[in-house]
Write a protein that holds these residues in place. Structure first.
Motif, PDB file in Angstrom:
ATOM      1  N   LYS A  79       0.829  -1.209   0.000  1.00 36.28           N
ATOM      2  CA  LYS A  79       0.000   0.000   0.000  1.00 36.28           C
ATOM      3  C   LYS A  79       0.864   1.261   0.000  1.00 36.28           C
ATOM      4  N   PRO A  80       0.573   2.225  -0.869  1.00 35.61           N
ATOM      5  CA  PRO A  80       1.300   3.502  -0.821  1.00 35.61           C
ATOM      6  C   PRO A  80       0.991   4.227   0.495  1.00 35.61           C
ATOM      7  N   GLN A  81       2.019   4.651   1.197  1.00 34.57           N
ATOM      8  CA  GLN A  81       1.845   5.366   2.462  1.00 34.57           C
ATOM      9  C   GLN A  81       2.378   6.786   2.311  1.00 34.57           C
ATOM     10  N   ASP A  82       1.609   7.766   2.734  1.00 37.79           N
ATOM     11  CA  ASP A  82       2.037   9.157   2.635  1.00 37.79           C
ATOM     12  C   ASP A  82       3.342   9.378   3.389  1.00 37.79           C
ATOM     13  N   ALA A  83       4.203  10.226   2.790  1.00 39.08           N
ATOM     14  CA  ALA A  83       5.444  10.691   3.439  1.00 39.08           C
ATOM     15  C   ALA A  83       6.366   9.550   3.854  1.00 39.08           C
ATOM     16  N   THR A  84       6.357   8.475   3.090  1.00 38.99           N
ATOM     17  CA  THR A  84       7.261   7.370   3.398  1.00 38.99           C
ATOM     18  C   THR A  84       8.010   6.924   2.143  1.00 38.99           C
ATOM     19  N   LEU A  85       9.068   6.197   2.390  1.00 39.55           N
ATOM     20  CA  LEU A  85       9.736   5.397   1.375  1.00 39.55           C
ATOM     21  C   LEU A  85       9.398   3.940   1.636  1.00 39.55           C
ATOM     22  N   THR A  86       9.236   3.159   0.581  1.00 38.79           N
ATOM     23  CA  THR A  86       9.167   1.716   0.715  1.00 38.79           C
ATOM     24  C   THR A  86      10.561   1.175   0.407  1.00 38.79           C
ATOM     25  N   VAL A  87      11.081   0.336   1.291  1.00 40.33           N
ATOM     26  CA  VAL A  87      12.455  -0.164   1.165  1.00 40.33           C
ATOM     27  C   VAL A  87      12.428  -1.685   1.189  1.00 40.33           C
ATOM     28  N   ASN A  88      13.259  -2.302   0.349  1.00 44.07           N
ATOM     29  CA  ASN A  88      13.382  -3.758   0.400  1.00 44.07           C
ATOM     30  C   ASN A  88      14.835  -4.195   0.439  1.00 44.07           C
ATOM     31  N   ALA A  89      15.052  -5.343   1.084  1.00 39.40           N
ATOM     32  CA  ALA A  89      16.381  -5.946   1.164  1.00 39.40           C
ATOM     33  C   ALA A  89      16.670  -6.714  -0.114  1.00 39.40           C
ATOM     34  N   CYS A  90      17.954  -6.766  -0.482  1.00 38.55           N
ATOM     35  CA  CYS A  90      18.348  -7.314  -1.784  1.00 38.55           C
ATOM     36  C   CYS A  90      19.445  -8.379  -1.640  1.00 38.55           C
ATOM     37  N   ASP A  91      19.885  -8.881  -2.796  1.00 40.24           N
ATOM     38  CA  ASP A  91      20.779 -10.043  -2.841  1.00 40.24           C
ATOM     39  C   ASP A  91      22.068  -9.867  -2.039  1.00 40.24           C
ATOM     40  N   ALA A  92      22.706  -8.698  -2.171  1.00 36.91           N
ATOM     41  CA  ALA A  92      24.004  -8.516  -1.513  1.00 36.91           C
ATOM     42  C   ALA A  92      23.890  -8.713  -0.014  1.00 36.91           C
ATOM     43  N   LEU A  93      22.810  -8.211   0.588  1.00 43.61           N
ATOM     44  CA  LEU A  93      22.638  -8.396   2.033  1.00 43.61           C
ATOM     45  C   LEU A  93      22.385  -9.852   2.368  1.00 43.61           C
ATOM     46  N   GLN A  94      21.707 -10.576   1.496  1.00 42.55           N
ATOM     47  CA  GLN A  94      21.494 -11.998   1.736  1.00 42.55           C
ATOM     48  C   GLN A  94      22.829 -12.741   1.749  1.00 42.55           C
ATOM     49  N   PHE A  95      23.700 -12.429   0.778  1.00 38.83           N
ATOM     50  CA  PHE A  95      25.003 -13.099   0.745  1.00 38.83           C
ATOM     51  C   PHE A  95      25.863 -12.694   1.932  1.00 38.83           C
ATOM     52  N   LEU A  96      25.888 -11.403   2.256  1.00 37.83           N
ATOM     53  CA  LEU A  96      26.738 -10.907   3.334  1.00 37.83           C
ATOM     54  C   LEU A  96      26.318 -11.433   4.701  1.00 37.83           C
ATOM     55  N   THR A  97      25.048 -11.812   4.835  1.00 37.42           N
ATOM     56  CA  THR A  97      24.559 -12.324   6.120  1.00 37.42           C
ATOM     57  C   THR A  97      24.345 -13.835   6.090  1.00 37.42           C
ATOM     58  N   GLY A  98      24.874 -14.511   5.083  1.00 41.43           N
ATOM     59  CA  GLY A  98      24.748 -15.963   5.020  1.00 41.43           C
ATOM     60  C   GLY A  98      23.315 -16.449   4.955  1.00 41.43           C
ATOM     61  N   GLY A  99      22.427 -15.623   4.407  1.00 39.28           N
ATOM     62  CA  GLY A  99      21.023 -16.001   4.274  1.00 39.28           C
ATOM     63  C   GLY A  99      20.143 -15.577   5.430  1.00 39.28           C
ATOM     64  N   TYR A 100      20.715 -14.920   6.439  1.00 36.04           N
ATOM     65  CA  TYR A 100      19.902 -14.455   7.578  1.00 36.04           C
ATOM     66  C   TYR A 100      18.908 -13.395   7.116  1.00 36.04           C
ATOM     67  N   VAL A 101      19.405 -12.418   6.366  1.00 29.86           N
ATOM     68  CA  VAL A 101      18.525 -11.442   5.709  1.00 29.86           C
ATOM     69  C   VAL A 101      18.149 -12.018   4.358  1.00 29.86           C
ATOM     70  N   LYS A 102      16.863 -12.071   4.072  1.00 26.82           N
ATOM     71  CA  LYS A 102      16.392 -12.628   2.806  1.00 26.82           C
ATOM     72  C   LYS A 102      16.211 -11.523   1.767  1.00 26.82           C
ATOM     73  N   SER A 103      16.681 -11.798   0.561  1.00 28.15           N
ATOM     74  CA  SER A 103      16.412 -10.900  -0.557  1.00 28.15           C
ATOM     75  C   SER A 103      14.951 -11.100  -0.967  1.00 28.15           C
ATOM     76  N   THR A 104      14.166 -10.046  -0.888  1.00 29.96           N
ATOM     77  CA  THR A 104      12.719 -10.205  -0.951  1.00 29.96           C
ATOM     78  C   THR A 104      12.200 -10.322  -2.378  1.00 29.96           C
ATOM     79  N   ILE A 105      11.373 -11.347  -2.604  1.00 30.24           N
ATOM     80  CA  ILE A 105      10.763 -11.573  -3.916  1.00 30.24           C
ATOM     81  C   ILE A 105       9.581 -10.616  -4.085  1.00 30.24           C
ATOM     82  N   HIS A 106       9.546  -9.921  -5.202  1.00 31.51           N
ATOM     83  CA  HIS A 106       8.457  -8.984  -5.465  1.00 31.51           C
ATOM     84  C   HIS A 106       8.176  -8.933  -6.960  1.00 31.51           C
ATOM     85  N   ARG A 107       7.039  -8.396  -7.321  1.00 30.46           N
ATOM     86  CA  ARG A 107       6.647  -8.300  -8.720  1.00 30.46           C
ATOM     87  C   ARG A 107       5.759  -7.076  -8.911  1.00 30.46           C
TER      88      ARG A 107
END
Length: 370
Positions: free
Chosen positions: A250-278
């Motif tokens: 949902k679009p929220q006023d005065a916000t950014l939407t942020v998602n985690a990506c592949d590099a963080l998944q690799f750097l954390t050994g899979g603890y942080v998941k790179s989020t699937i979206h479409r």
């Protein structure tokens, strides 16, 4: 750098009315950057961020010290760019060979990609990527961009200082690392394949939309964090890691939407998941308009190896000590190697049935999600 005085002839940007449909919205938490001036507030927001990354991978950010007027002007610039004739935009496109090798700063129209094989209906997605202003990249832009280039540079730099750096501090705290750990590998002055993006999803007729499953299929982003400014046309969906359910964002006023990506998944050994979206077909009451996006893609320095961080007490305690490359005994890629391998996969060969599960580097197969 001071913010340039706005040039009146650019005009304003009018946002589309939000949908009235009752969609199955994702339940996302919000990180409040106004709360990080004290140790207690910083710890609280770090915990909120960590829960977001573990459970959904997407979250909102508010109070990031960038005015809505400045955001509006970037949307207006994006619209002005896409109002240019195709012949003019194509002048700023990298050559086909460059694109197929994974390097596509500048304009890329996706007009060759077929979204419905039976009818031959083609994609109407267009992107304009503006790389860092740190001396590592050539900048060659149409006049509408050149006339506002100082303002664009200031905006891009402010996303680092006002949004990304605070998020990287919170992430480091959450992972029990020195506060500057991620800032040190995401310095604006050092070469990385970050870019500011104006993105257009050209509209289809309701009849055409019935022939399309999704405007963009499910995927993950390749860097650290992706920043997405509020976009009222509902189309973004995320897949919950725990249930594989697709939910609307949902679009929220005065916000950014942020998602985690592949590099963080690799750097954390899979603890942080790179989020699937479409990007799905918008609801019927918004199908009469183009969908314009304003995004920033953050990536570690090109020379950073994407190996699991060994210094994180949290990762050691939780047993996240190897990523896919390390576990398979294959070479760990640098951020540059990963970037161009994935971008090459994204931009070429998608007509080949094997593309959807192609091995892009030894030890890693990419995947297209429904």
């Amino acid at each position: 750098m001071p913010v340039p005085v706005p040039i009146p002839e650019l005009g304003s940007y009018n946002y589309v009315t939000e949908t009235k449909e009752n969609l199955d919205w994702a339940d996302l938490v919000t990180v409040d950057l106004s709360e990080i001036s004290t140790p207690k507030g910083k710890r609280t927001q770090a915990n909120i961020l960590l829960s977001a990354l573990k459970e959904k991978g997407f979250f909102y950010v508010k109070n990031f010290n960038i005015s809505q007027d400045r955001v509006n002007r970037q949307f207006a610039l994006g619209k002005a760019f896409y109002d240019l004739p195709n012949e003019e935009k194509d002048r700023f496109a990298p050559d086909l060979e460059t694109v197929e090798q994974g390097n596509y700063n500048g304009y890329v129209g996706d007009r060759q990609r077929v979204v419905n094989e039976k009818t031959g209906l083609r994609s109407r997605v267009e992107v304009y990527n503006i790389p860092k202003f740190n001396g590592d990249f050539e900048h060659h832009h149409p006049s509408i961009i050149e006339e506002h280039i100082e303002e664009i540079e200031e905006f891009a730099r402010s996303l680092h200082s006002e949004v990304l750096d605070p998020l990287f501090v919170l992430l480091a705290l959450a992972l029990e690392l020195p506060e500057d750990y991620f800032i040190r590998i995401h310095q604006y002055s050092v070469k990385s394949e970050d870019h500011l993006r104006y993105m257009k999803y050209g509209k289809y007729t309701p009849e055409e939309n019935k022939l399309i499953n999704n405007w963009v299929q499910g995927h993950t982003d390749l860097g650290s964090f992706t920043l997405l400014f509020r976009q009222p046309v509902a189309a973004l969906q995320i897949r919950y890691p725990s249930t594989n359910e697709w939910k609307w964002v949902k679009p929220q006023d005065a916000t950014l939407t942020v998602n985690a990506c592949d590099a963080l998944q690799f750097l954390t050994g899979g603890y942080v998941k790179s989020t699937i979206h479409r990007v799905s077909v918008p609801p019927i009451d918004q199908q009469h308009v183009d969908r314009l996006g304003l995004l920033y893609f953050s990536r570690p320095h090109n020379d950073i190896p994407l190996a699991t961080i060994k210094d994180s007490l949290l990762l050691q305690r939780e047993g996240y000590i190897q990523n896919n490359f390390e576990a398979s005994g294959n070479p760990v890629p640098t951020m540059e190697e990963w970037t161009f391998a994935k971008q090459k996969w994204q931009r070429s060969g998608y007509d080949d049935p094997k593309h959807k599960t192609a091995q892009i580097l030894p030890g890693w197969k990419e995947k297209v999600y429904a």
